[in-house]
Design a protein around this motif. Structure first.
Motif, short mmCIF file in Angstrom:
data_model
loop_
_atom_site.label_atom_id
_atom_site.label_comp_id
_atom_site.label_asym_id
_atom_site.label_seq_id
_atom_site.Cartn_x
_atom_site.Cartn_y
_atom_site.Cartn_z
N ARG A 1 0.84 -1.20 0.00
CA ARG A 1 0.00 0.00 0.00
C ARG A 1 0.88 1.27 0.00
O ARG A 1 1.04 1.92 -1.02
N ASP A 2 1.53 1.58 1.12
CA ASP A 2 2.36 2.79 1.14
C ASP A 2 3.55 2.59 0.19
O ASP A 2 3.97 3.51 -0.52
N GLY A 3 4.10 1.37 0.18
CA GLY A 3 5.24 1.07 -0.70
C GLY A 3 4.86 1.31 -2.15
O GLY A 3 5.64 1.87 -2.93
N SER B 1 -7.14 -3.43 4.54
CA SER B 1 -7.25 -2.45 3.45
C SER B 1 -7.37 -1.06 4.07
O SER B 1 -8.03 -0.88 5.09
N LEU B 2 -6.76 -0.10 3.42
CA LEU B 2 -6.85 1.29 3.87
C LEU B 2 -8.17 1.89 3.39
O LEU B 2 -8.73 1.47 2.38
N ALA B 3 -8.69 2.88 4.14
CA ALA B 3 -9.93 3.55 3.77
C ALA B 3 -9.90 4.96 4.35
O ALA B 3 -9.48 5.13 5.50
N TRP C 1 -7.33 2.73 13.43
CA TRP C 1 -7.57 4.15 13.09
C TRP C 1 -6.22 4.88 13.10
O TRP C 1 -5.38 4.66 13.98
N SER C 2 -6.01 5.72 12.07
CA SER C 2 -4.78 6.54 12.02
C SER C 2 -5.11 8.02 12.01
O SER C 2 -6.01 8.45 11.27
N GLY C 3 -4.35 8.79 12.76
CA GLY C 3 -4.45 10.25 12.70
C GLY C 3 -3.32 10.75 11.82
O GLY C 3 -2.17 10.85 12.27
N VAL D 1 -4.63 2.01 17.45
CA VAL D 1 -4.56 3.43 17.08
C VAL D 1 -3.14 3.71 16.57
O VAL D 1 -2.16 3.44 17.26
N ASN D 2 -3.10 4.23 15.36
CA ASN D 2 -1.81 4.40 14.69
C ASN D 2 -1.41 5.87 14.71
O ASN D 2 -2.22 6.75 14.42
N ILE D 3 -0.15 6.12 15.05
CA ILE D 3 0.36 7.48 15.17
C ILE D 3 1.40 7.70 14.07
O ILE D 3 2.59 7.39 14.26
N PRO D 4 0.98 8.22 12.92
CA PRO D 4 1.96 8.38 11.84
C PRO D 4 2.80 9.63 11.98
O PRO D 4 2.30 10.69 12.39
N ASP D 5 4.08 9.48 11.63
CA ASP D 5 4.93 10.65 11.40
C ASP D 5 4.93 10.80 9.88
O ASP D 5 5.90 10.46 9.19
N THR D 6 3.83 11.32 9.38
CA THR D 6 3.54 11.29 7.95
C THR D 6 4.61 11.96 7.09
O THR D 6 4.91 11.51 5.99
N VAL D 7 5.18 13.04 7.59
CA VAL D 7 6.15 13.77 6.77
C VAL D 7 7.59 13.57 7.25
O VAL D 7 8.50 14.28 6.84
N VAL E 1 2.83 2.69 15.31
CA VAL E 1 3.50 3.86 14.72
C VAL E 1 3.81 3.60 13.26
O VAL E 1 4.01 2.46 12.84
N HIS E 2 3.84 4.68 12.51
CA HIS E 2 4.03 4.61 11.06
C HIS E 2 4.94 5.78 10.70
O HIS E 2 4.50 6.93 10.67
N CYS E 3 6.22 5.51 10.50
CA CYS E 3 7.18 6.61 10.34
C CYS E 3 7.72 6.69 8.92
O CYS E 3 8.10 5.68 8.34
O1 KIV Z 1 1.87 8.38 6.18
C1 KIV Z 1 0.69 8.27 6.58
O2 KIV Z 1 0.22 9.07 7.38
C2 KIV Z 1 -0.10 7.18 6.06
C3 KIV Z 1 -1.43 6.93 6.71
C4 KIV Z 1 -2.49 6.62 5.71
C5 KIV Z 1 -1.30 5.86 7.74
O3 KIV Z 1 0.33 6.45 5.19
#
Ligand code: KIV
Ligand code: ZN
Length: 520
Positions: A18-20, A77-79, A143-145, A171-177, A206-208
């Motif tokens: 997905r992210d890959g 699956s993501l939504a 759930w992700s913020g 509960v997922n805590i992304p470091d999106t950027v 976590v999602h970094c």
């Molecule tokens: O980087 C991000 O915030 C994501 C979310 C959809 C989990 O990929």
């Protein structure tokens, strides 16, 4: 060593598919995604994020097929926080033994204002509604913020509390950027653990992202603060600079078990197999000095190091190459090697090919072995291109190429292809032999892609080495990579270009109309 506690277990959530896949040029076909999912499942990944079901019919089909086939792992699956997304995601993962729906919404003010054009209160309502719906359709809800690490912490705490109250199990805590620093991320996860009143009812994930090269460090800081799920990808693939790489976090946890009292269920000896497969499918070469899976990760060049290694491997190796699936002997076979040995070799390298694909790969191995005395692992890996992966069912197949060029003549290429099963020939000229070859291909295809990258490297040493060529093409905003290898650089170039063209053709045929749904 201290005895492992039950809550020392770190859940590995892989989002390569997905992210890959969101890396520019990393688009994968359904067949390729299924192959990767099989390897992830067999290596012990806990959750496979198989795609974004609403994004296209192709994405839905891939998630659904993976849900049906996966034996052990949860399939997710993501939504977005929209009913249609959540319903589609739940439908796609329904056949899985362990289905999961992962819904997300941005929580930082900058995203709420500019991306969602919304307000904090509306976002909180959407979190409640989306998680409630997801939980109605699936027992396992993440759930992700999005952009959590740049969100106002008080608002983030509230958002997490609401997500859990409405049924989120993770509960997922992304470091999106990829902005946070390890000590800051540690503090954020600690604060979540200490202040969200119902946090004991959910797992913290976590999602970094790796924009500052800190994704692995941030993920490790997070588990020390109480996170128990790490989202990661093979080879660190992902948006921009990528995500936390699975092999790095897993091997850090294993190798430094003296300091990091955690464990995962990953069979680390399958790491190389997964890395090679992902690299081969996406056409993204792994940098030589990449930790764990780079070609030089276990190579010792200097005399002092080599001397130390001969006396005791621990002098310069903190983990053994075998523990991550590297094999010490790289010399494999020659022209006398038979089908059986070749099949075993492919298996060792991570490829379990169907009959057609195997025959195709074997014939190409024999042709190569006729030209080249020693065939190395890397040579064999280079043979596994799109044509092999897809069992030979591709629209544009290379047959032959003759090129004339030199300092006194304009380069000319005479090319023969099978186009949808029919032989076709064409002659073209160009500024040099590669240009002439690509111009010839362009005469036989119905679209005109833009060449974004052309790269050649020698697979092994010696003048009889195969040239591995990567071609990156773009068409209507879509970027694809093609890879191929041959002892003849121009043949490799033509094949790599055709592989990219075949990808465009396959993707166009499967997903063209549906990506528009994302913008609705
Ligand atoms: O980087 C991000 O915030 C994501 C979310 C959809 C989990 O990929
Ligand atoms: Zn991401």
């Amino acid at each position: 060593m201290a005895k492992k506690q039950k809550n020392d277990r770190i859940i590995i959530f892989d989002t390569t598919l997905r992210d890959g896949e969101q890396s520019p040029g990393a688009t994968m076909t359904i067949e390729e995604k299924i192959l990767i999912a099989e390897v992830l499942d067999s290596m012990g990944v806990d959750i496979i994020e198989a795609g974004f079901a609403i994004a296209s019919e192709g994405d839905f089909a891939a998630v659904n097929a993976i849900a049906k086939r996966t034996k052990e792992a949860s399939v997710c699956s993501l939504a977005r926080a929209k009913s249609a997304d959540i319903e589609r995601a739940a439908e796609a993962v329904k056949p899985a033994k362990k289905p999961r729906v992962h819904t997300f919404i941005s929580t930082s003010d900058i995203h709420i204002q500019y991306q969602l054009n919304s307000t904090r209160n509306v976002v909180l309502e959407q979190i409640a509604d989306s998680v409630k719906l997801a939980r109605k359709l699936c027992d396992d809800v993440e759930w992700s913020g999005m952009d959590a690490s740049r969100s106002d912490p008080d608002f983030l705490m509230k958002a997490i509390e609401i997500a859990i109250k409405n049924g989120a199990t993770t509960v997922n805590i992304p470091d999106t950027v990829g902005y946070t620093l390890p000590h800051q991320f540690y503090d954020l996860i600690t604060r979540i653990k200490n202040t969200v009143p119902n946090i004991d009812k959910a797992i913290i994930s976590v999602h970094c992202h790796n924009d500052l090269g800190l994704a692995t460090a941030n993920s490790l800081a997070a588990i020390q603060a109480g996170a128990r799920q790490i989202e990661c990808t093979i080879n660190g693939l992902g948006e921009r600079a990528g995500n936390t790489s699975l092999e790095e976090v897993v091997m850090a946890i294993k190798t430094r078990s003296d300091a990091l009292k955690f464990n995962t269920d990953i069979d680390t000896t399958q790491i190389m197999r997964a890395s090679r497969l992902v690299s081969s499918v996406t056409g993204f070469a792994v940098q030589n000095n990449k930790a764990i899976v780079g070609a030089n990760a276990f190579a010792h060049e200097s005399g002092i190091h080599q001397d130390g290694m001969l006396k005791n491997a621990n002098t310069y190796e903190i983990m053994s190459p075998e523990s991550v699936g590297w094999t010490r002997s790289k010399l494999v076979m020659g022209k006398h090697s038979g089908r059986h040995a070749f099949k075993d070799k492919l298996k060792e390298l991570g490829f379990n090919l169907g009959d057609n694909s195997f025959e195709d790969a074997f014939n190409r191995f024999k042709t190569l072995a006729d030209k080249k005395k020693h065939v190395f692992d890397d040579d064999i890996l280079a043979l596994i291109d799109d044509r092999v992966m897809q069992g030979g069912t591709i629209p544009y197949q290379f047959i032959a190429l003759e090129v004339s060029c030199g300092s006194k003549t304009k380069a000319k290429a005479a090319l023969e292809l099978k186009v949808n099963g029919k032989k076709q020939q064409v002659i073209s000229s160009g500024d040099g032999p590669v240009d002439a070859t690509f111009n010839a291909i362009k005469k036989l295809i119905p679209f005109q892609p833009q060449l974004e990258l052309y790269q050649v490297h020698a697979v092994t040493g010696g003048t009889d080495a195969q040239a591995e060529v990567t071609v990156r093409l773009s068409l209507d905003g879509r970027i694809v990579n093609g890879n191929a290898a041959d002892t003849d650089t121009l043949v490799a170039s033509a094949r790599a270009y055709l592989n990219a063209v075949n990808r465009i053709a396959t993707i166009e045929a499967k997903v063209k109309p549906e990506k528009a749904a994302l913008n609705s």
